[in-house]
Design a protein around this motif. Structure first.
Motif, PDB file in Angstrom:
ATOM      1  N   ARG A   1     -21.762 -42.631  22.059  1.00  0.00           N
ATOM      2  CA  ARG A   1     -20.588 -43.442  22.364  1.00  0.00           C
ATOM      3  C   ARG A   1     -20.273 -44.356  21.186  1.00  0.00           C
ATOM      4  O   ARG A   1     -21.179 -44.798  20.471  1.00  0.00           O
ATOM      5  N   TYR A   2     -18.969 -44.656  21.012  1.00  0.00           N
ATOM      6  CA  TYR A   2     -18.507 -45.535  19.929  1.00  0.00           C
ATOM      7  C   TYR A   2     -17.650 -46.627  20.531  1.00  0.00           C
ATOM      8  O   TYR A   2     -16.678 -46.353  21.233  1.00  0.00           O
ATOM      9  N   GLU A   3     -18.022 -47.862  20.266  1.00  0.00           N
ATOM     10  CA  GLU A   3     -17.397 -48.990  20.943  1.00  0.00           C
ATOM     11  C   GLU A   3     -15.979 -49.240  20.456  1.00  0.00           C
ATOM     12  O   GLU A   3     -15.098 -49.581  21.242  1.00  0.00           O
ATOM     13  N   ASN A   4     -15.736 -49.089  19.160  1.00  0.00           N
ATOM     14  CA  ASN A   4     -14.422 -49.433  18.620  1.00  0.00           C
ATOM     15  C   ASN A   4     -14.099 -48.571  17.407  1.00  0.00           C
ATOM     16  O   ASN A   4     -14.915 -47.743  16.968  1.00  0.00           O
ATOM     17  N   TRP A   5     -12.914 -48.773  16.869  1.00  0.00           N
ATOM     18  CA  TRP A   5     -12.435 -47.988  15.724  1.00  0.00           C
ATOM     19  C   TRP A   5     -13.337 -48.174  14.509  1.00  0.00           C
ATOM     20  O   TRP A   5     -13.623 -47.210  13.793  1.00  0.00           O
ATOM     21  N   ASP A   6     -13.800 -49.375  14.270  1.00  0.00           N
ATOM     22  CA  ASP A   6     -14.660 -49.625  13.105  1.00  0.00           C
ATOM     23  C   ASP A   6     -15.954 -48.818  13.194  1.00  0.00           C
ATOM     24  O   ASP A   6     -16.429 -48.295  12.179  1.00  0.00           O
ATOM     25  N   GLU A   7     -16.535 -48.724  14.390  1.00  0.00           N
ATOM     26  CA  GLU A   7     -17.743 -47.912  14.564  1.00  0.00           C
ATOM     27  C   GLU A   7     -17.448 -46.441  14.275  1.00  0.00           C
ATOM     28  O   GLU A   7     -18.260 -45.742  13.665  1.00  0.00           O
ATOM     29  N   LEU A   8     -16.289 -45.983  14.730  1.00  0.00           N
ATOM     30  CA  LEU A   8     -15.925 -44.589  14.497  1.00  0.00           C
ATOM     31  C   LEU A   8     -15.726 -44.309  13.009  1.00  0.00           C
ATOM     32  O   LEU A   8     -16.178 -43.280  12.492  1.00  0.00           O
ATOM     33  N   ILE A   9     -15.071 -45.230  12.302  1.00  0.00           N
ATOM     34  CA  ILE A   9     -14.860 -45.042  10.864  1.00  0.00           C
ATOM     35  C   ILE A   9     -16.188 -45.117  10.118  1.00  0.00           C
ATOM     36  O   ILE A   9     -16.396 -44.406   9.119  1.00  0.00           O
ATOM     37  N   HIS A  10     -17.110 -45.943  10.589  1.00  0.00           N
ATOM     38  CA  HIS A  10     -18.453 -45.967   9.990  1.00  0.00           C
ATOM     39  C   HIS A  10     -19.104 -44.593  10.131  1.00  0.00           C
ATOM     40  O   HIS A  10     -19.748 -44.096   9.181  1.00  0.00           O
ATOM     41  N   TYR A  11     -18.949 -43.970  11.285  1.00  0.00           N
ATOM     42  CA  TYR A  11     -19.471 -42.615  11.463  1.00  0.00           C
ATOM     43  C   TYR A  11     -18.790 -41.658  10.480  1.00  0.00           C
ATOM     44  O   TYR A  11     -19.452 -40.828   9.836  1.00  0.00           O
ATOM     45  N   CYS A  12     -17.478 -41.781  10.333  1.00  0.00           N
ATOM     46  CA  CYS A  12     -16.737 -40.911   9.411  1.00  0.00           C
ATOM     47  C   CYS A  12     -17.198 -41.097   7.964  1.00  0.00           C
ATOM     48  O   CYS A  12     -17.128 -40.160   7.159  1.00  0.00           O
ATOM     49  N   ARG A  13     -17.643 -42.318   7.643  1.00  0.00           N
ATOM     50  CA  ARG A  13     -18.141 -42.570   6.281  1.00  0.00           C
ATOM     51  C   ARG A  13     -19.274 -41.605   5.925  1.00  0.00           C
ATOM     52  O   ARG A  13     -19.436 -41.214   4.762  1.00  0.00           O
ATOM     53  N   TYR A  14     -20.041 -41.220   6.927  1.00  0.00           N
ATOM     54  CA  TYR A  14     -21.169 -40.318   6.680  1.00  0.00           C
ATOM     55  C   TYR A  14     -20.893 -38.884   7.117  1.00  0.00           C
ATOM     56  O   TYR A  14     -21.463 -37.953   6.546  1.00  0.00           O
ATOM     57  N   SER A  15     -20.029 -38.688   8.104  1.00  0.00           N
ATOM     58  CA  SER A  15     -19.791 -37.344   8.625  1.00  0.00           C
ATOM     59  C   SER A  15     -18.672 -36.603   7.904  1.00  0.00           C
ATOM     60  O   SER A  15     -18.580 -35.377   8.010  1.00  0.00           O
ATOM     61  N   ALA A  16     -17.808 -37.320   7.192  1.00  0.00           N
ATOM     62  CA  ALA A  16     -16.624 -36.675   6.616  1.00  0.00           C
ATOM     63  C   ALA A  16     -16.384 -37.034   5.153  1.00  0.00           C
ATOM     64  O   ALA A  16     -16.134 -36.154   4.326  1.00  0.00           O
ATOM     65  N   MET A  17     -16.448 -38.319   4.828  1.00  0.00           N
ATOM     66  CA  MET A  17     -16.110 -38.740   3.463  1.00  0.00           C
ATOM     67  C   MET A  17     -16.979 -38.093   2.388  1.00  0.00           C
ATOM     68  O   MET A  17     -16.477 -37.766   1.299  1.00  0.00           O
ATOM     69  N   PRO A  18     -18.285 -37.857   2.625  1.00  0.00           N
ATOM     70  CA  PRO A  18     -19.083 -37.204   1.583  1.00  0.00           C
ATOM     71  C   PRO A  18     -18.610 -35.797   1.237  1.00  0.00           C
ATOM     72  O   PRO A  18     -18.834 -35.328   0.115  1.00  0.00           O
ATOM     73  N   VAL A  19     -17.941 -35.131   2.170  1.00  0.00           N
ATOM     74  CA  VAL A  19     -17.440 -33.781   1.897  1.00  0.00           C
ATOM     75  C   VAL A  19     -16.378 -33.841   0.792  1.00  0.00           C
ATOM     76  O   VAL A  19     -16.444 -33.113  -0.205  1.00  0.00           O
ATOM     77  N   GLY A  20     -15.392 -34.710   0.976  1.00  0.00           N
ATOM     78  CA  GLY A  20     -14.356 -34.846  -0.038  1.00  0.00           C
ATOM     79  C   GLY A  20     -14.921 -35.314  -1.371  1.00  0.00           C
ATOM     80  O   GLY A  20     -14.530 -34.815  -2.440  1.00  0.00           O
ATOM     81  N   ARG A  21     -15.842 -36.257  -1.315  1.00  0.00           N
ATOM     82  CA  ARG A  21     -16.430 -36.779  -2.556  1.00  0.00           C
ATOM     83  C   ARG A  21     -17.190 -35.687  -3.314  1.00  0.00           C
ATOM     84  O   ARG A  21     -17.123 -35.619  -4.543  1.00  0.00           O
ATOM     85  N   PHE A  22     -17.910 -34.837  -2.574  1.00  0.00           N
ATOM     86  CA  PHE A  22     -18.633 -33.746  -3.227  1.00  0.00           C
ATOM     87  C   PHE A  22     -17.663 -32.805  -3.941  1.00  0.00           C
ATOM     88  O   PHE A  22     -17.874 -32.438  -5.105  1.00  0.00           O
ATOM     89  N   VAL A  23     -16.611 -32.399  -3.239  1.00  0.00           N
ATOM     90  CA  VAL A  23     -15.643 -31.473  -3.836  1.00  0.00           C
ATOM     91  C   VAL A  23     -15.008 -32.088  -5.081  1.00  0.00           C
ATOM     92  O   VAL A  23     -14.851 -31.420  -6.110  1.00  0.00           O
ATOM     93  N   LEU A  24     -14.661 -33.343  -5.008  1.00  0.00           N
ATOM     94  CA  LEU A  24     -14.066 -34.018  -6.168  1.00  0.00           C
ATOM     95  C   LEU A  24     -15.053 -34.102  -7.324  1.00  0.00           C
ATOM     96  O   LEU A  24     -14.682 -33.886  -8.490  1.00  0.00           O
TER      97      LEU A  24
END
Length: 299
Positions: free
Chosen positions: A114-137
């Motif tokens: 469970r994620y309490e708020n938008w900030d928690e969700l974006i924190h999850y995205c920092r590790y679940s999604a952003m590294p993908v784009g950074r790797f490709v770049l």
């Protein structure tokens, strides 16, 4: 059910890059970089399949993810999903940082539902999604200072979009709710509503609000294709961005519990080509501006 699972590769579901909602290392990407991106994808897919495996306890998932990390860093163990990425990282002179950060996201999935708020969700995205784009770049040699911020916005948007599309399935199959709980309370929605055949008015209001926030992220990421030096990568990202915008706008009026909010093959191709064409038109202007920019500008 899980007795025979010794490595992350044993937990693979068979899902591959052609099953994803967005292109993964399409033929727009130069062949010299496709191998690294596909090796990265397969490594990450192995970790994701561990995190989503319904026959593994949270503790066993963490053990297997730790072993996947150790195999990549050379601390110990062997996993067939690891060796291609190890070779590609060595060939490109890249550290394992981005791949290891994604494993942190899968550890979160093992422990947190469970994620309490938008900030928690974006924190999850920092590790679940952003590294993908950074790797490709990084594989393409792009300048992190110039391209990471907009890439991060697009990657976070793609992750949230995926959560919205799959919100019912995530709840029913994995008891995971990525929709922020404070947004659900704001609209009077209950978690149990995610198990219904169609979204209630309260839940649909949550989905619409989160889709609007996702469109804001996509707006923040819109400049990325024009910031990238590699034309082929620029076109790939432009296609992905256009596809994401169309799908997210669809969630403003369509119910992901009762409808499949995905592109058909024809719509997928036409939408992607629209993004590519728009970027091709802009590239000559970008190139002239880049040539005439003062030394250090945009870096």
């Amino acid at each position: 059910m899980s007795a025979g699972l010794q490595t992350a590769t044993d937990a693979r579901t068979g899902k591959g890059q052609h099953d994803e909602n967005f292109p993964v290392a399409s033929h727009l990407i130069h062949p010299r970089n496709r191998g690294a991106i596909l090796a990265f994808y397969n490594y990450v897919r192995a970790g994701d399949d561990v995190a989503d495996h319904m026959g593994l306890s949270p503790e066993r998932k963490i053990e297997m993810l730790d072993a996947l990390a150790d195999a990549l860093t050379g601390k110990g163990g062997f996993d067939p999903s690891v060796e291609p990425l190890k070779r590609e990282l060595a060939a490109h002179g890249q550290p394992p940082t981005h791949a290891l950060e994604l494993l942190d996201a899968f550890r979160m999935d093992a422990r947190k539902s469970r994620y309490e708020n938008w900030d928690e969700l974006i924190h999850y995205c920092r590790y679940s999604a952003m590294p993908v784009g950074r790797f490709v770049l990084d594989i393409h040699g792009e300048d992190p200072a110039r391209v990471y911020p907009t890439s991060d916005a697009i990657c976070a948007a793609l992750q949230v979009l995926n959560h919205l599309q799959d919100c019912g399935k995530d709840f029913r199959n994995l008891d995971r709710v990525y929709l922020p709980l404070d947004t659900m309370r704001k609209h009077g929605a209950e978690v149990s509503m995610l198990g219904a055949d169609r979204a209630s008015p309260q839940l649909f209001a949550v989905i619409r609000e989160l889709a609007e926030r996702t469109l804001t992220l996509l707006d923040e990421g819109a400049p990325l294709p024009n910031l990238i030096d590699d034309t082929r990568l620029s076109l790939e990202i432009a296609a992905i961005h256009r596809l994401a915008v169309v799908l997210t706008k669809g969630l403003l009026t369509r119910d992901p519990l009762s409808e499949k909010v995905h592109h058909g093959k024809a719509a997928f191709a036409l939408t992607a080509l629209g993004g590519i064409a728009a970027t091709l038109v802009r590239r000559p202007f970008r190139s002239r501006a880049h040539r005439h920019a003062p030394a250090g500008a945009g870096r």
